[in-house]
Enzyme design. Structure first.
Site, PDB file in Angstrom:
ATOM      1  N   TYR A 155      -1.756  -0.792  10.355  1.00 44.78           N
ATOM      2  CA  TYR A 155      -1.811  -1.099   8.926  1.00 44.78           C
ATOM      3  C   TYR A 155      -0.538  -0.641   8.218  1.00 44.78           C
ATOM      4  O   TYR A 155       0.083  -1.397   7.459  1.00 44.78           O
ATOM      5  CB  TYR A 155      -3.036  -0.435   8.302  1.00 44.78           C
ATOM      6  CG  TYR A 155      -3.235  -0.741   6.844  1.00 44.78           C
ATOM      7  CD1 TYR A 155      -3.781  -1.963   6.446  1.00 44.78           C
ATOM      8  CD2 TYR A 155      -2.904   0.182   5.865  1.00 44.78           C
ATOM      9  CE1 TYR A 155      -3.985  -2.254   5.106  1.00 44.78           C
ATOM     10  CE2 TYR A 155      -3.086  -0.101   4.516  1.00 44.78           C
ATOM     11  CZ  TYR A 155      -3.627  -1.317   4.139  1.00 44.78           C
ATOM     12  OH  TYR A 155      -3.815  -1.607   2.800  1.00 44.78           O
ATOM     13  N   SER A 202       0.862  -1.185   0.000  1.00 40.32           N
ATOM     14  CA  SER A 202       0.000   0.000   0.000  1.00 40.32           C
ATOM     15  C   SER A 202       0.895   1.230   0.000  1.00 40.32           C
ATOM     16  O   SER A 202       2.048   1.175   0.450  1.00 40.32           O
ATOM     17  CB  SER A 202      -0.879   0.016   1.260  1.00 40.32           C
ATOM     18  OG  SER A 202      -1.499   1.269   1.449  1.00 40.32           O
TER      19      SER A 202
END
Length: 276
Positions: free
Chosen positions: A147, A134
């Protein structure tokens, strides 16, 4: 087998994983889609002819079973797409132990277990690995400690494979998407719209939220799963034979933006809730 390859795709029931499975199957490759939920996997399998294998990749026994199923079905393993992931919000000072552990277990430990199980087969085929990380691995945002940490570590995990096994023919690369229209992202956007007090509902709320979240993306929009899948398929292919340990941003240009220049084009104001 010629150019035909056998690829495991985790998180293969929806979003980027499902789009990758469709693209690989359309190109004639064998695909094993894995995930925790049988129903989405069954739908992808019925649509594409992929082999569905429900498995929790954070479970070592389940991972061994997944790799064995792929090899038993097709006789070899040429590629792994590490796409399974979850997100739990919160800054370090407020993050619950169980949320931290769940994110790291799914986003990092699961890929480690699958890589370890798959490597003997990938060494035989001089195979390739692609991790779906990501832009959070490269840039951070508020309340994103678990995350972002998991995705940054995932990038380094793949680089470790590239460094340790590159001389033996295994390649490992990462893609770093920004917002892509997936089930996971839709859930976050729906919550964003509610937190912002927007009157819209359903698709209208998602349209507002994605528009707000991608306002600074030079492409002016969120990505589509198929766009990320194209990058993944290329990295798996012989066309990327000298690409190893790389991190490819699939982000519409957002990581190219200098935050210090944003006020020259946009007027930004803090939200009343502090962005929570």
């Amino acid at each position: 087998m010629g150019d035909q390859r056998v690829v495991i795709v985790t998180g293969g029931g929806t979003g980027i994983g499902a789009a990758t499975a469709r693209l690989l199957r359309a190109a004639g490759h064998h695909v094993v889609v894995a995930g925790r939920r049988p129903e989405p996997l069954a739908r992808v399998a019925e649509e594409t002819g992929a082999l569905a294998h429900p498995a929790d990749t954070a479970d070592p026994e389940a991972v061994d079973g997944l790799v064995a199923a792929a090899v038993d079905a097709y006789g070899r393993l040429d590629g792994v797409v590490l796409n399974a992931g979850i997100a739990r919000g919160g800054p370090v000072g407020e993050l619950r132990d169980e949320d931290w552990e769940a994110v790291l277990r799914t986003n990092l430990t699961g890929p480690f277990l699958l890589l370890r199980a798959a490597l003997p087969h990938l060494l035989r085929t001089r195979g390739a690995v692609v991790a779906v990380a990501s832009v959070a691995a490269l840039r951070n945002g508020a309340g994103n400690a678990a995350y972002a940490t998991s995705k940054a570590a995932l990038v380094q995990l793949c680089r470790s494979v590239a460094v340790d096994y590159g001389a033996r023919g295994v390649r490992a690369n990462s893609v770093c998407p920004t917002w892509v229209r997936t089930e996971l992202a839709d859930g976050r956007m729906a919550r964003f719209a509610r937190e912002a007090g927007r009157p819209e509902e359903g698709d209208a709320a998602l349209a507002w939220a994605y528009g707000a979240a991608t306002r600074l993306v030079p492409a002016g929009r969120a990505g589509e799963p198929e766009e990320a899948a194209e990058a993944i398929a290329w990295l798996l292919s012989p066309a990327a034979s000298f690409v190893n340990g790389a991190t490819l941003t699939v982000d519409g240009g957002v990581t190219a933006v200098d935050p210090g220049t944003v006020p020259f084009r946009f007027s930004l104001e803090p939200r009343e809730d502090g962005g929570r």
